[in-house]
Scaffold this motif. Structure first.
Motif, short mmCIF file in Angstrom:
data_model
loop_
_atom_site.label_atom_id
_atom_site.label_comp_id
_atom_site.label_asym_id
_atom_site.label_seq_id
_atom_site.Cartn_x
_atom_site.Cartn_y
_atom_site.Cartn_z
N VAL A 108 20.45 37.87 46.60
CA VAL A 108 21.78 37.25 46.75
C VAL A 108 22.33 36.85 45.39
N ASN A 109 21.51 36.22 44.55
CA ASN A 109 21.96 35.79 43.23
C ASN A 109 22.32 36.97 42.34
N THR A 110 21.52 38.02 42.40
CA THR A 110 21.80 39.21 41.59
C THR A 110 23.10 39.86 42.04
N LEU A 111 23.31 39.94 43.33
CA LEU A 111 24.55 40.48 43.86
C LEU A 111 25.75 39.67 43.37
N ALA A 112 25.63 38.34 43.43
CA ALA A 112 26.73 37.48 42.99
C ALA A 112 27.05 37.70 41.52
N SER A 113 26.02 37.86 40.70
CA SER A 113 26.23 38.12 39.28
C SER A 113 26.97 39.44 39.06
N ALA A 114 26.59 40.46 39.81
CA ALA A 114 27.25 41.76 39.69
C ALA A 114 28.72 41.67 40.10
N TYR A 115 29.01 40.96 41.17
CA TYR A 115 30.40 40.79 41.60
C TYR A 115 31.22 40.08 40.53
N ARG A 116 30.66 39.02 39.96
CA ARG A 116 31.39 38.29 38.91
C ARG A 116 31.61 39.17 37.69
N ALA A 137 20.16 42.65 54.76
CA ALA A 137 21.12 43.60 55.34
C ALA A 137 22.54 43.31 54.86
N LYS A 138 22.91 42.03 54.77
CA LYS A 138 24.23 41.66 54.29
C LYS A 138 24.38 41.98 52.80
N VAL A 139 23.32 41.74 52.04
CA VAL A 139 23.36 42.05 50.61
C VAL A 139 23.54 43.55 50.40
N LYS A 140 22.79 44.33 51.14
CA LYS A 140 22.89 45.79 51.02
C LYS A 140 24.30 46.28 51.32
N ALA A 141 24.91 45.75 52.38
CA ALA A 141 26.26 46.15 52.75
C ALA A 141 27.27 45.75 51.67
N ALA A 142 27.10 44.54 51.13
CA ALA A 142 28.02 44.07 50.09
C ALA A 142 27.84 44.85 48.80
N ALA A 143 26.60 45.25 48.50
CA ALA A 143 26.35 46.06 47.30
C ALA A 143 27.02 47.42 47.44
N GLU A 144 26.95 48.00 48.62
CA GLU A 144 27.59 49.30 48.86
C GLU A 144 29.10 49.20 48.67
N GLN A 145 29.68 48.11 49.14
CA GLN A 145 31.12 47.90 48.98
C GLN A 145 31.49 47.79 47.51
N LEU A 146 30.69 47.06 46.74
CA LEU A 146 30.97 46.88 45.32
C LEU A 146 30.86 48.21 44.57
N ILE A 147 29.83 48.96 44.89
CA ILE A 147 29.63 50.26 44.22
C ILE A 147 30.79 51.21 44.54
N CYS A 148 31.19 51.24 45.80
CA CYS A 148 32.29 52.14 46.20
C CYS A 148 33.61 51.74 45.55
N ALA A 149 33.84 50.42 45.46
CA ALA A 149 35.13 49.94 44.95
C ALA A 149 35.23 49.96 43.43
N THR A 150 34.11 49.76 42.74
CA THR A 150 34.17 49.58 41.29
C THR A 150 33.24 50.49 40.50
N GLY A 151 32.25 51.06 41.17
CA GLY A 151 31.24 51.85 40.46
C GLY A 151 30.15 51.01 39.83
N VAL A 152 30.25 49.68 39.97
CA VAL A 152 29.25 48.77 39.40
C VAL A 152 28.04 48.71 40.33
N VAL A 153 26.88 49.06 39.80
CA VAL A 153 25.63 49.01 40.57
C VAL A 153 24.87 47.75 40.16
N PRO A 154 24.62 46.82 41.08
CA PRO A 154 23.87 45.63 40.72
C PRO A 154 22.52 46.01 40.11
N ALA A 155 22.14 45.31 39.05
CA ALA A 155 20.89 45.65 38.36
C ALA A 155 20.15 44.39 37.95
N ILE A 156 18.85 44.40 38.16
CA ILE A 156 18.01 43.27 37.78
C ILE A 156 16.90 43.76 36.87
#
Length: 297
Positions: free
Chosen positions: A280-288, A16-35
């Motif tokens: 979690v790791n994939t999300l962190a990679s996308a943020y970086r 649930a936390k990962v999903k929320a953080a992914a939504e924030q990243l997508i909204c702020a940057t347009g970057v969609v985490p991908a594995i």
């Protein structure tokens, strides 16, 4: 009274936390985490694992790309694919499902994956970062990382001064688990098949992690009263009239639960956390990749 550590509930909280953080990243940057998950051959168990990882990635709002390759693919062709994925800025995590066919050097393949996309945490750079305590930028192997979250969830406090015993010394679970516990200021002993008086050693553990791969090896009277017991093992034993086997851990659960303060069941304990931490790791990679600091999950 013994607390049964609910890995499914804990994993649900993480996702649930990962999903929320992914939504924030997508909204702020347009970057969609991908594995990108690479599977070679038709091993049934591997097919199940890959499917479950893909479903969880989509649940988190990630893009999930599967590369299903023939069992007779050459090592060079597999390396070429990984180098292509390394160079693709839209891919943030790369996972090669093990085991690989005998003609492919698994170690070489793992080291081919770019360290910054190695969401399994097996690349030597990530191993080295974990070993030296550089956890902010390391990818930690998912099973020990998930186990650590369960330990913290059970204890709810600093681990300083606690004795921890890890039974098992694999590169995938035992060694990284020991490093995580050391980083949390526990006093850690890594035990294995040649350890003398293993039972006595376990009896002194405030935190006991079983990752040895032997069905119900850790007996109830090996467990210190009030200890936190994390059972990483998943072993199939016996068959009933319908030909179905039973899943058991490395700990004799019924016996150990009578003495432990908290214990993980098998199934439903560590297992769900492994895939959650992959997210979690994939999300962190996308943020970086987006030039942002990964959130704390």
């Amino acid at each position: 009274m013994t607390t049964v550590i609910d890995g499914k509930a804990a994993a649900g909280d993480v996702v649930a936390k990962v999903k929320a953080a992914a939504e924030q990243l997508i909204c702020a940057t347009g970057v969609v985490p991908a594995i990108a998950v690479v599977i070679v051959g038709q091993d049934p168990a591997s097919q199940v694992y890959v499917s479950s990882k893909g479903r969880k990635a989509k649940e988190c709002g990630f893009r999930s790309i599967e590369h299903a390759l023939a069992a007779d693919i050459s090592e060079g062709e597999l390396i070429a694919l990984l180098e292509k994925l390394n160079a693709d800025p839209s891919i943030h995590g790369i996972l090669v499902q093990l085991p690989l066919p005998d003609h492919i050097d698994a170690g070489k393949i793992i080291q081919t994956i770019a360290a910054e996309k190695d969401v399994d945490g097996f690349h030597f750079i990530n191993v080295g970062k974990l070993g030296t305590g550089e956890l902010k930028t390391a990818f930690v192997p998912c099973t020990p990382a998930g186990s650590m979250l369960l330990i913290e969830r059970a204890l709810g406090r600093d681990l300083s001064g606690l004795n921890a015993v890890v039974v098992g010394r694999s590169n995938i679970v035992g060694k990284p688990m020991a490093n995580l516990l050391l980083n949390a200021n526990a006093t850690v002993t890594v035990a294995h098949s040649r350890t003398k008086d293993l039972a006595g050693l376990c009896r002194g553990a405030d935190i006991l992690v079983a990752a040895v791969g032997r069905p119900e090896m850790i007996k109830g009277d090996w467990v210190k009263r009030g200890a936190v017991v994390i059972d990483v093992g998943i072993n199939r034993v016996g068959e009933n009239a319908g030909g179905k086997s039973k899943l058991v851990g490395d700990v004799a659960y019924t016996e150990a639960a009578e003495r432990a303060g908290a214990i993980t069941p098998v199934p439903g304990g560590v297992g769900p956390m492994t895939i959650a931490l992959l997210m979690v790791n994939t999300l962190a990679s996308a943020y970086r990749a987006a030039g942002r600091m990964p959130p704390s999950i």
